[in-house]
Design an enzyme around this catalytic site. Structure first.
Site, PDB file in Angstrom:
ATOM      1  N   THR B  43       0.837  -1.209   0.000  1.00  0.00           N
ATOM      2  CA  THR B  43       0.000   0.000   0.000  1.00  0.00           C
ATOM      3  C   THR B  43       0.865   1.249   0.000  1.00  0.00           C
ATOM      4  OG1 THR B  43      -1.695  -1.180   1.229  1.00  0.00           O
ATOM      5  CG2 THR B  43      -1.782   1.224   1.318  1.00  0.00           C
ATOM      6  N   HIS B  46       2.060   1.963  -3.423  1.00  0.00           N
ATOM      7  CA  HIS B  46       1.037   2.632  -4.234  1.00  0.00           C
ATOM      8  C   HIS B  46       1.016   4.127  -3.937  1.00  0.00           C
ATOM      9  CE1 HIS B  46      -0.519  -1.114  -5.692  1.00  0.00           C
ATOM     10  NE2 HIS B  46      -0.944  -1.540  -4.517  1.00  0.00           N
ATOM     11  N   GLU B  67       2.394  -0.013   9.202  1.00  0.00           N
ATOM     12  CA  GLU B  67       2.922  -1.122  10.004  1.00  0.00           C
ATOM     13  C   GLU B  67       3.973  -0.557  10.952  1.00  0.00           C
ATOM     14  OE1 GLU B  67       4.546  -4.025   7.353  1.00  0.00           O
ATOM     15  OE2 GLU B  67       2.729  -4.157   6.145  1.00  0.00           O
ATOM     16  N   CYS B  96     -15.082   2.682  14.237  1.00  0.00           N
ATOM     17  CA  CYS B  96     -15.847   3.802  14.808  1.00  0.00           C
ATOM     18  C   CYS B  96     -16.279   3.501  16.249  1.00  0.00           C
ATOM     19  CB  CYS B  96     -17.073   4.102  13.950  1.00  0.00           C
ATOM     20  SG  CYS B  96     -18.402   2.890  14.071  1.00  0.00           S
ATOM     21  N   CYS B  99     -20.913   1.291  15.399  1.00  0.00           N
ATOM     22  CA  CYS B  99     -21.788   0.652  14.405  1.00  0.00           C
ATOM     23  C   CYS B  99     -22.080  -0.799  14.818  1.00  0.00           C
ATOM     24  CB  CYS B  99     -21.143   0.685  13.015  1.00  0.00           C
ATOM     25  SG  CYS B  99     -19.786  -0.478  12.806  1.00  0.00           S
ATOM     26  N   ILE B 178       3.379 -11.445   2.818  1.00  0.00           N
ATOM     27  CA  ILE B 178       2.287 -12.075   3.567  1.00  0.00           C
ATOM     28  C   ILE B 178       2.124 -13.532   3.137  1.00  0.00           C
ATOM     29  CG2 ILE B 178      -0.173 -11.976   4.125  1.00  0.00           C
ATOM     30  CD1 ILE B 178      -0.032  -8.962   3.944  1.00  0.00           C
TER      31      ILE B 178
END
Lengths: 348, 348, 348, 348
Positions: B43, B46, B67, B96, B99, B178
């Site tokens: 990520t 990216h 991380e 949150c 929820c 991973i």
């Protein structure tokens, strides 16, 4: 040996023919069943119409039909579970009995699975020969129409039971007979909210009779919006896809809440394109493929639901006629404006 | 307030800049963590490269990186679970707390989920402010490199544990860090046969070190054939898809046995087209979408695996350097011939 | 601060006293709830009667009562999930929030669990102060009697849901209010056959109203024989033990089929002696201990069952009176010939 | 027909006799197996010693022994899964094939279950006749000692697999051969911490070799204290009770953490008295009775563990001798100071 009348796919073209056949002898594990009722499935329509799938799979001449019930009239030497006089329904998944899946409680998805009336001679006939493993004993007094539709009803039982619908919201994509059964079973098993989506107003009306909280004519309304509105915007806890087209697979995933369960039962022909990443991964969905019914746990549940009165399947059974009227039955099914649910044929 | 050095995405273009920021005050549920190690994820690549996904999701200027591990140095008034002096790793799913999913044990897939270092300021910095819920206490003496990679390691733990691999055959599609962790975890959890498929010979070598029974260079050999050959032609009991491209999703389903379990972890960009009917329905596959890690059951398992010595993750950690060398780190990761596994950065 | 009337256990002896107390201030995570309805549990009877269990657990002076609902009138500084004006029911398991069980989705069995109205001040009062985590928001228009009994109803929901009763046979040992709720929930969730056994003809009549297929007066008939006769001699698929005495634990195991599920909810005082080997091992039973309700998955299911009309709990709610009539309420409950189900008290 | 030498319980008293018997013909579903190795179980000791259990269950004269392997030399007319020349191990649960449990994947707990060598002629003989369903095909080159002990090893596999031990703490109560196997299997399946408790230092040493993290001599130390100390005071995630006495059942529950899983495998004789309320209900334990092995999923896992090298069972196999030395074998087993694990007998 005497003769047996059977509905045969004789040639590689649309249609079928009723004709007499020589009665065949039994192998040691086989059972001869005199058919009392046989119901018509979408698969039979494919075979009758001789569409692409049928052309690739069916080898004429052959007797088709796979949903049925009847009386055991003769058993092979090695048969142990049934005896002449038993009233049985037929399991249509014919397992080999020796592969790893057969040996680990999953014979319904046997590695060398054959399907009754597709790969072997079927039940649109005065009698059928099946391996013992395909016989399920019914109470003697069970209505033969109901005994006949236990096979597709069992599909719906397996889907709904595996999804654990109690006190949850459920969306059923599709309005065919199995989807209508599923609505009734979901209702009986405590689903708190049941949406059924489809394209036929007549069949959606049957779904309502079976217990749907609401129905959606997907030609006129957006099922995803309606399911979300019914679930505080979250999406349904459980989606059961039974329409078997790419559009409803997509809609089903879109209507599923995060962490929800998606039951994949319908069988789209050809590849399906969808947003796998958002539909499955980010949503952390559990997708449960379903093929057939558990042999025979589902059958025990099916019997319990039908004999206890928890589910009345009769709104789905819209027609009943002698096997000799088979052409009329297929005309009804092929009619785009058909209001038919399940059609039961009588060989006798 | 003093100043804090952080790696920032300043402009909507490739690259990043190390710069001082004003230290911010804490809200009642927040915790200030001084970062001791931070590792680089796909990520982050990216974001650094400013590709299509990053352009659609990231709002510069922002500090990225998710991380990491470090020392708690200050806590807000309402904080209960951690205290200054605790050595913590960071959970990157920021829920949150209110929820339905947060209230039913699934806060890792919260309806309003934010991701640390993507939606909030991240860990490529001297310190980070996180909500209490994102802190996981480590043993004081845990190696900081290992503490840092617990987040992606936890992804792999969750995937492997949920798939129940004991005495089963497993195929892992992908050879990223991973996937390499997953190979080691599957080995530790008793998988009887582990195939890892990928495109990088260096990373496949790491997978072998981690415990793969065999590796497949998918550029040279057909993974499906090899997996089937290793499983008596049946296919693998469990497939864990971690490459996240359409081709490996397809291969994964093709390599899965009937009745098998498919773990969907990789995230292909855009739609995926595949033979849904045969892959899922007829195969009666169970597909388990996985997003993140259980908060915090997976973390307990992660700690147990790492501190008991059942899995040694260090073959995957190939590089370690100061945060000031960030440009070098991204050069390594962007090199098509890269042999890098996980790169750990040191802010201090 | 003003005063609040509360029903107090003042001395270590039978009885209780209604008296005014100083209103207390809130801590940051606490919520003040003005009680609108509070229902009486067997636990309250133990406390009122000051039996051996009460003597060992309760520290007078204290306010008791734990089933209740009311309006939020004030919230502490750190409270996020509720606000003044919300109509809430109370979860009675008070978790610490920091132990391993609290951190892994099992806060209802927290390592340092406290019980509202047992270990902390309870709801037989004009108002109660609870930690935020014990508040469950109701629809504004929910009947307060029903809102109050959601806590014990939730016990029954959790028991029945976990047992997966759809299309199965169920035996419920016990005829108290929770057992009667369980009969109704089992019916709603598709149990095909429900036997309820007990000793009170009045309560067995309530069980019949709730949906039992048959009831057994265990003082007159042998429950095991009747359950076996109703299940082809196999025994029930599922037994839910809710009477909490050694005799019904034994009967329950004797009435369970091989491979069946036994839900252990009732709490016998002292040791229980039974044929563990045949009851559990040879029978390959699955025994599920149940303590409380899932926080808050069970509450979502409870709401769904009650607001959808799938279960009507009102036959179980037999009495309703002002809190000032508490002595009358305990007289009714202590009457061996009592026909009472659940009694609801009104503090206002 | 020729003659077959067999070890027979001839009279209702301690001991047994080796004697020739007439070879019997096969029924259609039966298979004749020439025994290559047979191992001794605690059940055989009961029969040999003619204790209370044996007196109540065994009907002399009969051939006993049930753990074994050998070559198929003849098959009945209806046999489909094995053929002469196959090397098989024997499943000892002999199911009827027609009851509900047999028809729903649970034939190992058949309603009319018979046990090989207890209810039918056993394997301490040159050959045995078994129904086809009791044959499990081995790789031709499998070590016959290992092939023989697959039956008890399978017990341990089923227990450990069902308990889901990966990255969890496990306590095994008992140090018999199956407990020692369980230690090895738990290690292979990723248990992070394994305590084995028993009374024999020799067998606890075997448990250590198999993979126990620690062993407890329960005659000298308190297992509950040690297990709690090893688990931060919480108790073990999983307890597997394999000693089969009331004391270890109690210890096991005391050593289990809240929300943990208790596997009930050992079979105490007579009733067991314990604190059911705290052990099961308040702890919200899941108790899993285990009887035998799944037919045949456990056998597939057993093969995978043994042929992959994940578990080496040989430390448990301490003795090997010809069947003619049976008296010596039982002397060893009856010796209170015995250091024996599993004893393998050779009929040929």
């Amino acid at each position: 040996m005497s003769q047996v009348v059977a509905l045969r796919k004789v040639r590689a073209e649309k249609g079928a023919e009723l004709m007499p056949l020589e009665q065949q002898p039994l192998a040691p594990h086989e059972v001869r069943v005199r058919i009392r009722a046989a119901s018509v499935c979408g698969t039979d329509k494919h075979i009758y119409n001789w569409d692409a799938w049928a052309q690739s799979r069916i080898k004429p001449p052959m007797t088709f039909g796979h949903e049925g019930c009847g009386d055991v009239v003769e058993v092979g030497l090695a048969v142990q579970r049934v005896a002449p006089g038993d009233f049985v329904s037929l399991e249509t998944h014919v397992p080999c009995g020796t592969c790893r899946l057969c040996q680990t409680g999953s014979q319904h998805i046997c590695q060398r699975l054959k399907i009754l009336g597709v790969d072997t001679a079927g039940v649109f006939a005065e009698e059928v020969i099946v391996p013992e493993i395909c016989c399920w004993k019914n109470p003697k007094d069970m209505d033969t129409r109901i005994a006949s539709i236990q096979e597709p009803f069992g599909n719906a039982v397996y889907c709904v039971d595996k999804a654990k619908v109690g006190a949850r919201s459920v969306a059923i994509m599709g309005d065919g007979p199995i989807a209508c059964f599923a609505a009734g079973i979901a209702k009986a098993m405590g689903a708190a909210d049941i949406t059924v989506t489809g394209l036929s107003s007549a069949r959606l009306e049957i779904a309502t009779k079976m217990g749907a909280t609401r129905v959606v004519d997907a030609g006129k309304q957006d099922p995803v919006e309606i399911i979300k509105a019914a679930t505080d915007g979250d999406g349904a806890d459980i989606v059961i896809e039974m329409a078997g087209v790419a559009a409803t697979v997509k809609q089903g995933f879109a209507a599923l809440r995060k962490g929800g369960t998606f039951v994949a039962f319908g069988i789209p022909s050809g590849d399906v394109t969808f947003d796998y990443t958002n539909a499955i991964v980010f949503k952390e969905a559990t997708v449960l493929g379903i093929n057939g019914r558990l042999m025979f746990d589902t059958w025990y549940q099916t019997r319990a639901l039908l004999t206890s009165g928890l589910v009345d399947p009769t709104p789905v059974i819209t027609h009943e006629m002698p096997l000799t009227d088979y052409a009329k039955a297929f005309d009804i099914i092929n009619d785009p404006a058909s209001t038919a649910g399940k059609i039961v044929l009588r060989p006798a």
